[in-house]
Design an enzyme around this catalytic site. Structure first.
Site, PDB file in Angstrom:
ATOM      1  CE1 TYR A  28       5.228 -12.460  11.082  1.00  0.00           C
ATOM      2  CE2 TYR A  28       3.333 -12.494  12.543  1.00  0.00           C
ATOM      3  CZ  TYR A  28       4.682 -12.624  12.344  1.00  0.00           C
ATOM      4  OH  TYR A  28       5.504 -12.914  13.402  1.00  0.00           O
ATOM      5  CG  HIS A  43       5.184 -16.864   9.884  1.00  0.00           C
ATOM      6  ND1 HIS A  43       4.319 -16.333  10.809  1.00  0.00           N
ATOM      7  CD2 HIS A  43       4.724 -18.122   9.619  1.00  0.00           C
ATOM      8  CE1 HIS A  43       3.376 -17.232  11.099  1.00  0.00           C
ATOM      9  NE2 HIS A  43       3.603 -18.315  10.388  1.00  0.00           N
TER      10      HIS A  43
END
Length: 260
Positions: A28, A43
């Protein structure tokens, strides 16, 4: 599509044995640095179906030859690498996801994983295998399936060796659901079945606990799975992973016989 990342400077560095949560955070962070807008969407939203959110990517643990690492700690909760080089595989059917990762690797020389820094040596796209209407997958990471049971607040994890028919049912249902969300197509021609011969041989040893965090332990099955159906869907499952929690590294598969 699948990419292979070679990371160096791993020697004498210890990571959590089940370092999937740390790897997910690292991925991420890489996406965020490459494309903050896409990272935020992935996300916070991702691919949605009602209350369910799918990220549509999967990854392996850090991989090194068997004699080049050891488990240490009071409960063998850490993995210590004795080699400088480790490999990481990341796959996804979402082109933009992998494009952003490649752009990160082209621009950055190091990644942060847990308390350690690793040097990016290389990152390359792998050739996708040709799939027919029947493929035998082996599990690179544990396959996780769970269900809600009345009277319990926590999920019940389905073990392949205990309930193979139920495992097949939930595994196939999950695959069809992901295909529907990704393509909009219903009634996917796909069936997933655990290799019964392997189950009879290995039994309870196919089940494992994965400690994602101090407060989250899940149970998975490391078993071969036979995929029968549309070759395009089988390829999709190869890219996205099978079962649940793919974006935490669970359910990455490879063709049986192929060694990482």
């Amino acid at each position: 599509m699948r990419i292979k990342v070679i990371l160096k400077e791993a020697k004498n560095k210890a990571f959590k044995r089940d370092h999937y949560h740390q790897l997910a955070g690292m991925i991420y962070n890489m996406i965020r640095k490459s494309n903050p807008e896409f990272s935020s969407w992935l996300h916070e939203k991702g691919f949605m179906d009602g209350n369910k959110k799918f990220k549509f990517f999967c990854f392996s643990r850090l991989i090194a030859p068997r004699n080049h690492y050891e488990y240490i700690g009071e409960n063998k909760e850490l993995i210590l690498f004795k080699t400088d080089q480790v490999s990481l595989y990341i796959s996804s059917p979402v082109e933009e996801f992998l494009t952003n990762l490649i752009e990160f690797f082209l621009a950055e020389d190091y990644v942060k994983l847990g308390d350690h820094t690793l040097k990016v040596d290389s990152a390359r796209a792998l050739t996708t295998p040709d799939f027919g209407d029947k493929t035998v997958f082996k599990a690179i990471t544990p396959i996780v399936l769970s269900k809600r049971v009345e009277g319990y607040n926590t999920p019940f994890y389905i073990r392949a060796y205990q309930s193979p028919d139920e495992f097949d049912e939930y595994l196939t249902k999950n695959a069809k659901e992901k295909w529907k969300i990704f393509t909009g197509q219903e009634n996917a021609d796909i069936s997933l079945q655990v290799d019964r011969t392997y189950l009879e041989k290995k039994g309870k040893r196919t089940s494992c606990k994965i400690n994602l965090s101090p407060n989250q332990t899940i149970i998975g099955s490391v078993v071969p799975v036979i995929a029968i159906g549309d070759s395009e869907i089988i390829r999709f499952l190869y890219d996205v992973g099978i079962g649940q929690k793919n974006s935490l590294g669970m359910g990455m598969v490879e063709l049986a016989g192929y060694k990482y």
